[in-house]
Design a protein around this motif. Sequence first.
Motif, PDB file in Angstrom:
ATOM      1  N   GLY A   1       0.815  -1.207   0.000  1.00 54.52           N
ATOM      2  CA  GLY A   1       0.000   0.000   0.000  1.00 54.52           C
ATOM      3  C   GLY A   1       0.848   1.256   0.000  1.00 54.52           C
ATOM      4  N   GLY A   2       2.021   1.175   0.615  1.00 59.44           N
ATOM      5  CA  GLY A   2       2.960   2.288   0.565  1.00 59.44           C
ATOM      6  C   GLY A   2       3.464   2.520  -0.844  1.00 59.44           C
ATOM      7  N   ASN A   3       3.666   1.426  -1.585  1.00 56.52           N
ATOM      8  CA  ASN A   3       4.037   1.555  -2.992  1.00 56.52           C
ATOM      9  C   ASN A   3       2.933   2.261  -3.774  1.00 56.52           C
ATOM     10  OD1 ASN A   3       3.553   0.450  -5.835  1.00 56.52           O
ATOM     11  ND2 ASN A   3       5.665  -0.164  -5.551  1.00 56.52           N
ATOM     12  N   LEU A   4       1.685   1.809  -3.586  1.00 53.54           N
ATOM     13  CA  LEU A   4       0.569   2.393  -4.330  1.00 53.54           C
ATOM     14  C   LEU A   4       0.398   3.871  -3.998  1.00 53.54           C
ATOM     15  CD1 LEU A   4      -1.986  -0.537  -3.965  1.00 53.54           C
ATOM     16  CD2 LEU A   4      -0.702   0.091  -6.018  1.00 53.54           C
ATOM     17  N   ALA A   5       0.537   4.209  -2.719  1.00 51.78           N
ATOM     18  CA  ALA A   5       0.418   5.609  -2.310  1.00 51.78           C
ATOM     19  C   ALA A   5       1.554   6.446  -2.903  1.00 51.78           C
ATOM     20  CB  ALA A   5       0.421   5.715  -0.794  1.00 51.78           C
ATOM     21  N   THR A   6       2.765   5.905  -2.892  1.00 52.94           N
ATOM     22  CA  THR A   6       3.914   6.633  -3.425  1.00 52.94           C
ATOM     23  C   THR A   6       3.789   6.843  -4.927  1.00 52.94           C
ATOM     24  OG1 THR A   6       5.336   5.737  -1.682  1.00 52.94           O
ATOM     25  CG2 THR A   6       6.427   6.607  -3.640  1.00 52.94           C
ATOM     26  N   GLY A   7       3.398   5.782  -5.647  1.00 50.40           N
ATOM     27  CA  GLY A   7       3.235   5.916  -7.094  1.00 50.40           C
ATOM     28  C   GLY A   7       2.172   6.933  -7.460  1.00 50.40           C
ATOM     29  N   ALA A   8       1.059   6.922  -6.715  1.00 55.80           N
ATOM     30  CA  ALA A   8      -0.007   7.891  -6.983  1.00 55.80           C
ATOM     31  C   ALA A   8       0.461   9.309  -6.663  1.00 55.80           C
ATOM     32  CB  ALA A   8      -1.250   7.532  -6.179  1.00 55.80           C
ATOM     33  N   ALA A   9       1.160   9.483  -5.542  1.00 59.69           N
ATOM     34  CA  ALA A   9       1.658  10.814  -5.169  1.00 59.69           C
ATOM     35  C   ALA A   9       2.660  11.322  -6.206  1.00 59.69           C
ATOM     36  CB  ALA A   9       2.308  10.765  -3.791  1.00 59.69           C
ATOM     37  N   LEU A  10       3.494  10.426  -6.728  1.00 56.97           N
ATOM     38  CA  LEU A  10       4.473  10.817  -7.740  1.00 56.97           C
ATOM     39  C   LEU A  10       3.765  11.258  -9.013  1.00 56.97           C
ATOM     40  CD1 LEU A  10       7.509  10.974  -8.370  1.00 56.97           C
ATOM     41  CD2 LEU A  10       7.394   8.588  -9.117  1.00 56.97           C
ATOM     42  N   ARG A  11       2.755  10.514  -9.431  1.00 54.72           N
ATOM     43  CA  ARG A  11       2.007  10.877 -10.633  1.00 54.72           C
ATOM     44  C   ARG A  11       1.300  12.216 -10.444  1.00 54.72           C
ATOM     45  NH1 ARG A  11      -1.250   6.921 -10.725  1.00 54.72           N
ATOM     46  NH2 ARG A  11       0.025   5.415 -11.833  1.00 54.72           N
ATOM     47  N   LEU A  12       0.707  12.421  -9.272  1.00 57.58           N
ATOM     48  CA  LEU A  12       0.042  13.695  -8.987  1.00 57.58           C
ATOM     49  C   LEU A  12       1.039  14.855  -9.019  1.00 57.58           C
ATOM     50  CD1 LEU A  12      -2.275  12.417  -6.143  1.00 57.58           C
ATOM     51  CD2 LEU A  12      -3.089  13.465  -8.266  1.00 57.58           C
ATOM     52  N   SER A  13       2.252  14.598  -8.521  1.00 57.81           N
ATOM     53  CA  SER A  13       3.263  15.660  -8.497  1.00 57.81           C
ATOM     54  C   SER A  13       3.765  16.004  -9.889  1.00 57.81           C
ATOM     55  CB  SER A  13       4.438  15.255  -7.596  1.00 57.81           C
ATOM     56  OG  SER A  13       5.287  14.307  -8.236  1.00 57.81           O
ATOM     57  N   HIS A  14       3.596  15.091 -10.837  1.00 63.75           N
ATOM     58  CA  HIS A  14       4.037  15.323 -12.214  1.00 63.75           C
ATOM     59  C   HIS A  14       2.931  15.925 -13.073  1.00 63.75           C
ATOM     60  CE1 HIS A  14       7.453  12.105 -11.925  1.00 63.75           C
ATOM     61  NE2 HIS A  14       7.717  13.213 -11.263  1.00 63.75           N
ATOM     62  N   GLY A  15       1.722  15.954 -12.531  1.00 68.22           N
ATOM     63  CA  GLY A  15       0.601  16.484 -13.294  1.00 68.22           C
ATOM     64  C   GLY A  15       0.117  17.800 -12.725  1.00 68.22           C
ATOM     65  N   THR A  16      -1.176  17.963 -12.753  1.00 73.54           N
ATOM     66  CA  THR A  16      -1.780  19.206 -12.271  1.00 73.54           C
ATOM     67  C   THR A  16      -2.226  19.108 -10.816  1.00 73.54           C
ATOM     68  OG1 THR A  16      -3.946  18.519 -13.129  1.00 73.54           O
ATOM     69  CG2 THR A  16      -2.534  19.837 -14.582  1.00 73.54           C
ATOM     70  N   GLY A  17      -1.885  18.005 -10.164  1.00 74.23           N
ATOM     71  CA  GLY A  17      -2.260  17.829  -8.772  1.00 74.23           C
ATOM     72  C   GLY A  17      -3.682  17.324  -8.656  1.00 74.23           C
ATOM     73  N   PRO A  18      -4.232  17.398  -7.448  1.00 71.20           N
ATOM     74  CA  PRO A  18      -3.649  17.996  -6.247  1.00 71.20           C
ATOM     75  C   PRO A  18      -2.532  17.120  -5.673  1.00 71.20           C
ATOM     76  CG  PRO A  18      -5.708  16.896  -5.709  1.00 71.20           C
ATOM     77  CD  PRO A  18      -5.581  16.823  -7.207  1.00 71.20           C
ATOM     78  N   VAL A  19      -1.503  17.760  -5.159  1.00 75.98           N
ATOM     79  CA  VAL A  19      -0.382  17.034  -4.567  1.00 75.98           C
ATOM     80  C   VAL A  19      -0.654  16.860  -3.078  1.00 75.98           C
ATOM     81  CG1 VAL A  19       2.099  17.068  -4.126  1.00 75.98           C
ATOM     82  CG2 VAL A  19       1.195  17.980  -6.269  1.00 75.98           C
ATOM     83  N   PRO A  20      -0.482  15.659  -2.544  1.00 79.83           N
ATOM     84  CA  PRO A  20      -0.687  15.465  -1.104  1.00 79.83           C
ATOM     85  C   PRO A  20       0.193  16.395  -0.278  1.00 79.83           C
ATOM     86  CG  PRO A  20      -0.452  13.361  -2.237  1.00 79.83           C
ATOM     87  CD  PRO A  20      -0.099  14.415  -3.229  1.00 79.83           C
ATOM     88  N   ALA A  21      -0.331  16.793   0.878  1.00 76.24           N
ATOM     89  CA  ALA A  21       0.462  17.613   1.788  1.00 76.24           C
ATOM     90  C   ALA A  21       1.606  16.813   2.390  1.00 76.24           C
ATOM     91  CB  ALA A  21      -0.433  18.159   2.900  1.00 76.24           C
ATOM     92  N   LEU A  22       1.411  15.499   2.506  1.00 76.93           N
ATOM     93  CA  LEU A  22       2.386  14.629   3.161  1.00 76.93           C
ATOM     94  C   LEU A  22       2.211  13.221   2.632  1.00 76.93           C
ATOM     95  CD1 LEU A  22       4.480  14.503   5.623  1.00 76.93           C
ATOM     96  CD2 LEU A  22       2.529  13.755   6.991  1.00 76.93           C
ATOM     97  N   ALA A  23       3.323  12.525   2.381  1.00 72.72           N
ATOM     98  CA  ALA A  23       3.300  11.093   2.105  1.00 72.72           C
ATOM     99  C   ALA A  23       3.600  10.360   3.403  1.00 72.72           C
ATOM    100  CB  ALA A  23       4.326  10.738   1.033  1.00 72.72           C
ATOM    101  N   VAL A  24       2.748   9.416   3.770  1.00 72.71           N
ATOM    102  CA  VAL A  24       2.821   8.713   5.053  1.00 72.71           C
ATOM    103  C   VAL A  24       3.081   7.241   4.750  1.00 72.71           C
ATOM    104  CG1 VAL A  24       1.602   8.215   7.204  1.00 72.71           C
ATOM    105  CG2 VAL A  24       1.168  10.376   5.995  1.00 72.71           C
ATOM    106  N   LEU A  25       4.310   6.783   4.959  1.00 72.47           N
ATOM    107  CA  LEU A  25       4.724   5.473   4.481  1.00 72.47           C
ATOM    108  C   LEU A  25       5.182   4.571   5.622  1.00 72.47           C
ATOM    109  CD1 LEU A  25       6.758   6.632   1.355  1.00 72.47           C
ATOM    110  CD2 LEU A  25       4.316   6.105   1.512  1.00 72.47           C
ATOM    111  N   ALA A  26       4.523   3.424   5.733  1.00 79.27           N
ATOM    112  CA  ALA A  26       4.897   2.428   6.736  1.00 79.27           C
ATOM    113  C   ALA A  26       5.542   1.238   6.037  1.00 79.27           C
ATOM    114  CB  ALA A  26       3.665   1.978   7.518  1.00 79.27           C
ATOM    115  N   TYR A  27       6.796   0.962   6.384  1.00 79.03           N
ATOM    116  CA  TYR A  27       7.588  -0.157   5.840  1.00 79.03           C
ATOM    117  C   TYR A  27       7.249  -0.447   4.366  1.00 79.03           C
ATOM    118  CZ  TYR A  27       3.465  -2.168   8.241  1.00 79.03           C
ATOM    119  OH  TYR A  27       2.202  -2.405   8.740  1.00 79.03           O
ATOM    120  N   PRO A  28       7.414   0.552   3.482  1.00 83.70           N
ATOM    121  CA  PRO A  28       6.989   0.380   2.084  1.00 83.70           C
ATOM    122  C   PRO A  28       7.936  -0.484   1.270  1.00 83.70           C
ATOM    123  CG  PRO A  28       8.102   2.474   2.329  1.00 83.70           C
ATOM    124  CD  PRO A  28       7.992   1.897   3.721  1.00 83.70           C
TER     125      PRO A  28
END
Length: 284
Positions: free
Chosen positions: A120-147
């Motif tokens: 799930g940390g992978n999925l959250a990170t990949g989505a946050a990365l894609r959002l950061s490369h597009g028009t957003g919205p970009v998460p305020a914080l990425a919260v990753l547990a043992y990803p």
Amino acid sequence: MNDQVLDGPHGPLRVRVYTPSAPAGPGLVWVHGGGFAAGEIDMPEADWVAERFAERGIAVVSVDYALAPLPRTRAAAAGAPERAGVHYPVASDEVEFAFRWAVESGLARGPWSLGGASAGGNLATGAALRLSHGTGPVPALAVLAYPTLHAVQGAPDAALRAALDSDPDADVFGPEPVRGMYENYLGGPIEDADIYAVPGTASVAELRGFPATIMITGEVDELRVSGEAFAAALRDAGVDLDISIEPGTRHGHLNQPELAAATASIDRFAARILATSPENKEQP
């Protein structure tokens, strides 16, 4: 809490909403683990975690994303039937969609963070990365547990290798199991994967603009190698980073609510999520 079924990018998508009795402002979209092919929103790593965040004033949207196939060997080990499933980018698209929906939902004043545990940390990170490369919205914080962020991760250092050797039950994320997990998720060879499927392969340039990140890894967990390598790349990209090891833990400690370490991790995560809101800046 209540379940809602969204008109997702690949069909119906269930999310579970946890509304705090005393809202503090921020929200979190949370993604459970399970090697991309297992896990569900009733497991402690999803439900217990979300309840604990809600108790601390954080609105949570837990995502019941579509799973990859459950291979015969893994099904047999779990005493479950072999199961068909989907491949990348379905789950990744669903997590990104759920985050966009949450931001527009009015469930929290915001800002919204995005996070998850293990796969799930992978999925959250990949989505946050894609959002950061597009028009957003970009998460305020990425919260990753043992990803897990690499399909091919480096070898553990001597201290971690010795700890794994002395605890065989924790030594389950060597090169072949990890590669197999990713190939099952991707539905093809790892060499064909893009950075949103395997975020650990993103370059420093591609990580500029990635949200501030808090990561907590397990002490005796070979996936810690992946998390630490990604953290080093985030530092090089100038991303605000808070990374720590939860002492005395194997992989998956958020799925064990009885452990004091699980609550300790929730407390550290929650403090950072709450601090994303200006009204909470003075809180510890």
